[in-house]
Design a protein around this motif. Structure first.
Motif, PDB file in Angstrom:
ATOM      1  N   LEU A  13      36.943  37.774  41.733  1.00 28.63           N
ATOM      2  CA  LEU A  13      35.760  37.529  40.916  1.00 28.63           C
ATOM      3  C   LEU A  13      35.453  38.743  40.042  1.00 28.63           C
ATOM      4  CD1 LEU A  13      33.278  35.936  40.008  1.00 28.63           C
ATOM      5  CD2 LEU A  13      32.081  36.802  42.044  1.00 28.63           C
ATOM      6  N   TRP A  35      37.816  38.797  37.213  1.00 27.95           N
ATOM      7  CA  TRP A  35      37.463  37.683  36.335  1.00 27.95           C
ATOM      8  C   TRP A  35      36.272  38.056  35.447  1.00 27.95           C
ATOM      9  CZ3 TRP A  35      39.082  33.025  34.710  1.00 27.95           C
ATOM     10  CH2 TRP A  35      38.152  32.071  34.270  1.00 27.95           C
ATOM     11  N   GLN A  36      35.319  38.720  36.034  1.00 31.20           N
ATOM     12  CA  GLN A  36      34.141  39.138  35.269  1.00 31.20           C
ATOM     13  C   GLN A  36      34.520  40.102  34.145  1.00 31.20           C
ATOM     14  OE1 GLN A  36      32.149  40.408  38.930  1.00 31.20           O
ATOM     15  NE2 GLN A  36      30.389  39.136  38.370  1.00 31.20           N
ATOM     16  N   LYS A  91      30.263  33.254  38.289  1.00 29.41           N
ATOM     17  CA  LYS A  91      30.679  32.713  39.584  1.00 29.41           C
ATOM     18  C   LYS A  91      31.100  31.246  39.461  1.00 29.41           C
ATOM     19  CE  LYS A  91      27.957  35.724  42.627  1.00 29.41           C
ATOM     20  NZ  LYS A  91      26.829  35.773  43.601  1.00 29.41           N
ATOM     21  N   TRP A 106      34.453  30.949  37.722  1.00 29.18           N
ATOM     22  CA  TRP A 106      35.542  31.366  38.615  1.00 29.18           C
ATOM     23  C   TRP A 106      35.906  30.238  39.576  1.00 29.18           C
ATOM     24  CZ3 TRP A 106      36.855  31.826  43.691  1.00 29.18           C
ATOM     25  CH2 TRP A 106      37.935  32.663  44.004  1.00 29.18           C
TER      26      TRP A 106
END
Length: 261
Positions: free
Chosen positions: A148, A151-152, A165, A168
């Motif tokens: 995560l 990904w952020q 979130k 994801w």
């Protein structure tokens, strides 16, 4: 065939994410009269959570190479009744560039495309966002899953934590390290001097994994002056461009561009 003569479109997804991220685009282009496809990569034709449950021991996916992945999409396109418009995002953009180079597209748009061999992505944010998937000093028999936090940084910078979130959960899936490494080899070769179908580059000013500067060098590598080649920058788009609330801005720009060529 000109780009505006085809009524078939193929969407090609990039690394780390499910092909289902194209579903809204597929429906939108169908509303515009296209027959639309968003085929999955080999071993990825399942919901995101199902694929994550296989992590890291999906050996079939771990063994996938970029060359085989490109051929997978080339075979799909060749079996269509007409040359399609091809739209690819990120690594899907690189695949699209290769398919255009093979003469398989009536026209194409590449959105925040991973560059072919020879266009060196030296930007720090690219290296920070993408180096882990290369799997240096790790087993090639195991897949890689973007966390995560990665990904952020790589996809959803600037978005709310809630949206980061949720995106994801909906999109992120395991990846083949071999495919990622293939992007650094001749498997990612494009002949930039070869005439090609109309090709549009789309870049995002907030993208950290594929900064707009990489897209610019990629675009400028093409040398055939008689081929249609265009570039468009959307200043406020990060790498999650396909799933942003503003995705239709890009889709409409592509549709308008196709209509002119």
């Amino acid at each position: 065939m000109k780009a505006n003569q085809t009524k078939t479109v193929v969407f090609i997804t990039g690394a780390f994410v499910s092909h289902e991220g194209w579903n809204t685009w597929k429906r939108y282009f169908e509303e515009k009269g296209y027959t639309a496809y968003n085929p999955a990569w080999p071993y990825k034709d399942a919901p995101a959570q199902v694929l994550r449950d296989r992590q890291p021991n999906d050996t079939d996916l771990a063994d996938l190479t970029l060359a085989r992945l490109v051929d997978h999409y080339a075979d799909f396109v060749k079996n269509l009744p007409e040359k399609p418009l091809i739209i690819g995002h990120s690594l899907g953009g690189l695949i699209t560039q290769i398919l255009v180079n093979r003469g398989l597209a009536a026209g194409a748009a590449v959105i925040h495309s991973v560059p072919p061999q020879g266009v060196i992505p030296y930007e720090f944010t690219f290296l920070r966002a993408g180096y882990k998937v290369l799997g240096l000093f790790t087993s090639m028999k195991k897949t890689y899953l973007m966390s995560l936090s990665d990904w952020q940084y790589a996809f959803t910078n600037g978005m709310s934590l809630e949206d980061q979130k949720a995106s994801w959960e909906a999109n992120t899936i395991p990846e083949s390290k071999r495919v990622a490494r293939g992007g650094l080899t001749s498997q990612a070769h494009v002949d930039f001097s070869k005439p090609h179908a109309p090709l549009l580059f789309v870049a995002g000013g907030k993208d950290q994994i594929i900064p707009s500067s990489i897209n610019t060098r990629n675009f400028k590598a093409y040398k055939d002056k008689n081929s249609v080649l265009d570039f468009k920058l959307f200043e406020n788009h990060n790498h999650f461009v396909v799933g942003l609330p503003t995705w239709k801005e890009v889709a409409d720009y592509i549709l308008d561009w196709v209509g002119k060529h």
